[in-house]
Design a protein around this motif. Structure first.
Motif, short mmCIF file in Angstrom:
data_model
loop_
_atom_site.label_atom_id
_atom_site.label_comp_id
_atom_site.label_asym_id
_atom_site.label_seq_id
_atom_site.Cartn_x
_atom_site.Cartn_y
_atom_site.Cartn_z
N TYR A 78 -19.61 1.24 -2.19
CA TYR A 78 -18.58 0.33 -1.73
C TYR A 78 -17.67 -0.03 -2.91
O TYR A 78 -18.14 -0.39 -3.98
CB TYR A 78 -19.19 -0.93 -1.12
CG TYR A 78 -19.99 -0.65 0.13
CD1 TYR A 78 -19.39 -0.71 1.38
CD2 TYR A 78 -21.34 -0.29 0.05
CE1 TYR A 78 -20.11 -0.44 2.53
CE2 TYR A 78 -22.07 -0.01 1.20
CZ TYR A 78 -21.45 -0.08 2.43
OH TYR A 78 -22.16 0.20 3.57
N ILE A 79 -16.36 0.05 -2.68
CA ILE A 79 -15.37 -0.18 -3.73
C ILE A 79 -14.55 -1.41 -3.36
O ILE A 79 -13.92 -1.46 -2.30
CB ILE A 79 -14.46 1.04 -3.91
CG1 ILE A 79 -15.29 2.28 -4.26
CG2 ILE A 79 -13.42 0.78 -4.99
CD1 ILE A 79 -14.51 3.57 -4.28
N HIS A 80 -14.56 -2.42 -4.24
CA HIS A 80 -13.85 -3.68 -4.02
C HIS A 80 -12.71 -3.86 -5.02
O HIS A 80 -12.79 -3.38 -6.16
CB HIS A 80 -14.80 -4.87 -4.16
CG HIS A 80 -15.92 -4.89 -3.18
ND1 HIS A 80 -15.86 -5.57 -1.99
CD2 HIS A 80 -17.15 -4.31 -3.22
CE1 HIS A 80 -17.00 -5.42 -1.33
NE2 HIS A 80 -17.80 -4.66 -2.06
N ASN A 81 -11.69 -4.58 -4.60
CA ASN A 81 -10.67 -5.08 -5.52
C ASN A 81 -11.27 -6.28 -6.24
O ASN A 81 -11.60 -7.28 -5.61
CB ASN A 81 -9.42 -5.48 -4.75
CG ASN A 81 -8.32 -6.00 -5.66
OD1 ASN A 81 -8.51 -6.17 -6.87
ND2 ASN A 81 -7.16 -6.25 -5.09
N ILE A 82 -11.42 -6.21 -7.54
CA ILE A 82 -12.18 -7.23 -8.25
C ILE A 82 -11.48 -8.58 -8.26
O ILE A 82 -12.11 -9.62 -8.43
CB ILE A 82 -12.49 -6.77 -9.69
CG1 ILE A 82 -13.68 -7.55 -10.25
CG2 ILE A 82 -11.26 -6.90 -10.59
CD1 ILE A 82 -14.24 -7.01 -11.53
N ARG A 83 -10.17 -8.62 -8.03
CA ARG A 83 -9.44 -9.89 -8.12
C ARG A 83 -9.54 -10.73 -6.85
O ARG A 83 -9.25 -11.93 -6.90
CB ARG A 83 -7.98 -9.62 -8.49
CG ARG A 83 -7.84 -9.10 -9.91
CD ARG A 83 -6.42 -8.84 -10.30
NE ARG A 83 -6.37 -8.39 -11.68
CZ ARG A 83 -6.23 -9.18 -12.74
NH1 ARG A 83 -6.13 -10.49 -12.56
NH2 ARG A 83 -6.19 -8.70 -13.96
N ASP A 84 -9.91 -10.12 -5.73
CA ASP A 84 -10.12 -10.91 -4.52
C ASP A 84 -11.35 -10.45 -3.74
O ASP A 84 -11.62 -10.95 -2.66
CB ASP A 84 -8.87 -10.90 -3.64
CG ASP A 84 -8.48 -9.49 -3.20
OD1 ASP A 84 -9.27 -8.54 -3.40
OD2 ASP A 84 -7.37 -9.34 -2.66
N MET A 85 -12.07 -9.47 -4.28
CA MET A 85 -13.29 -8.91 -3.68
C MET A 85 -13.06 -8.30 -2.31
O MET A 85 -13.99 -8.17 -1.50
CB MET A 85 -14.40 -9.96 -3.63
CG MET A 85 -15.07 -10.19 -4.97
SD MET A 85 -15.80 -8.70 -5.67
CE MET A 85 -17.14 -8.39 -4.54
#
Length: 458
Positions: free
Chosen positions: A103-110
């Motif tokens: 699973y790949i998330h945008n770290i700035r808003d998860m």
């Protein structure tokens, strides 16, 4: 469990009583900067030297907690379909690896950006993420085949067969140009050019069969690869810059071969159509969809001249005891290159290293990190611990990843049972990710913000 950063000024210790974070100021000094008196911890992955830490505990192995450790705040947490095996972070992406999915998330808003499912079983959670958001992971249990995925743009890039046996270790260089791999046999270390999948080097670690590789890391300058195993010897291999240049030049040859193969085979027509899609052209330095197939078929990775093969290690470390697991990295301490070995026995060992001549490295210092260090102020995590107010989210159930209610910031604002607003918890995430330095400092300044990579100690 112990962990050293690949840029190598940070250290984390993961144990049954929580996790601890250290900074490496010099050969003689290791400073403890944080200690959590928490539950049995499996993973504590810190984002460089920022305040953001991704934590997984033994009691809830399928839940990821994202914490701001300087505030003692749990920003949010997420539940996944099965046990979390590894977590990788950079300044734009957070990657969670399960046994058969990623699973790949945008770290700035998860926010969940992409999921890779129905993978070949990956029981060790083997994967690696570069600073450029290139993600590499195994795709076969029968051989050492791997996929390089562009996590920034959610696109598959290269697939290559690195070894005949299944993979046991892989890691990107700090600049993202190279990828080092090892198989379950552990006798050969191979280094590939990330742009085109061409082999740069092949190093022979030894002749013993089925040696277990403990760690595989590049130096920050990408001039060396250091490898530890369950034997008594740590190997340091030197990379020839000319070999990298020649491997990159071979990309044009690969393009010509792929074009010829495409013209001579009607079966490649569908792939050729796909190559016209945005972002898949070779102009970006990557092969097209059909290119990887053609390169694999017509330019196998084991075809390389002896010029690019170095059998002997440039330097070695002789350990007092075999069979222990070590995380080994190369770092600049007090302007000198040192080899750092974090061992599962609870000690950090520091060795000398002669850049100009190699040879056997000598032990110059050992630090006992099994107990809290004298004179260090410890900070406990005091975030929300009420299970009734904690709501894990199943990744398969929603595309919009929401924060958990009752978080630390909410308690501070007098609403422990209320869900934080998007602006509240996203602000905490951004604050943890950002770094308090002048704008003239590069975003990936290795001295200011080294990443931390965990390994376990019992």
């Amino acid at each position: 469990f112990f962990c050293l950063s690949p840029t190598f000024r940070s250290l984390s210790v993961v144990s049954r009583t929580g996790y601890r974070l250290f900074s490496l100021a010099s050969v003689e000094r290791v400073d403890e900067i944080f200690c959590s008196h928490d539950e049995d911890t499996k993973i504590a992955e810190r984002l460089f030297s920022s305040s953001l830490v991704a934590v997984v505990t033994a009691s809830e192995p399928n839940k990821l907690k994202v914490c701001h450790f300087k505030k003692g705040a749990e920003i949010c947490n997420y539940g996944y379909p099965s046990e979390i095996l590894s977590v990788k972070l950079n300044r734009s992406r957070l990657v969670v690896c399960l046994v058969d999915s990623i699973y790949i998330h945008n770290i700035r808003d998860m926010r969940l950006l992409h999921s890779i499912k129905n993978m070949a079983p990956n029981p060790s959670g083997l994967c690696t993420l570069s600073l450029l958001s290139h993600l590499a992971y195994p795709v076969s249990t029968e051989c050492g085949e791997l996929q390089i995925f562009d996590a920034a743009n959610q696109m598959r890039r290269l697939k290559l067969k690195a070894h005949d046996s299944p993979l046991s270790a892989l890691n990107f260089s700090y600049n993202g140009v190279l990828l080092a791999t090892a198989s379950e046999k552990g006798t050969v270390i191979r280094v590939f050019c990330v742009k085109n999948g061409q082999r740069v080097h092949e190093f022979r670690r030894g002749v013993k069969r089925h040696v277990s590789i403990g760690s595989l890391n590049f130096s920050t300058c990408a001039s060396f690869v250091v490898v530890s195993s369950n034997t008594e010897t740590v190997h340091i291999f030197r990379i020839d810059p000319k070999a990298i240049e020649q491997a990159e030049r071979r990309q044009s040859i690969a393009l010509d071969v792929a074009a010829n193969a495409c013209n001579s085979s009607s079966s490649d027509e569908d792939d050729l159509k796909g190559a016209t899609e945005p972002g898949t052209g070779a102009s970006g330095g990557w092969g097209m969809g059909f290119l990887a197939k053609a390169v694999t078929s017509y330019l196998p990775t084991n075809v390389v001249t002896d010029v690019f093969t170095q059998d002997r290690a440039y330097a070695t470390i002789q350990l007092a005891e075999a069979g222990l697991r070590y995380e080994c990295v190369m770092a600049k301490l007090e302007k000198e290159t040192r080899l750092l070995l974090a061992c599962e026995d609870g000690f950090l060992y520091i060795y000398s290293f002669e850049d100009s001549k190699g040879g056997e490295c000598k032990l110059i210092r050992a630090h006992d990190l099994r107990t809290p260090l004298h004179g260090i102020t410890e900070v406990d995590i005091v975030g929300n611990e009420n299970d009734e107010n904690t709501n894990s989210l199943n990744v398969n159930m929603t595309k919009s990843m929401l924060p958990a209610p009752g978080t630390y910031a909410g308690v501070l604002k007098g609403r422990p049972a209320d869900r934080m607003s998007d602006s509240d918890w996203c602000h905490d995430l951004r604050e943890a990710v950002e770094y308090p330095v002048k704008v003239t400092v590069p975003i990936y300044d290795e001295m200011q913000f080294p990443p931390v990579k965990p390994i376990t100690v019992e």
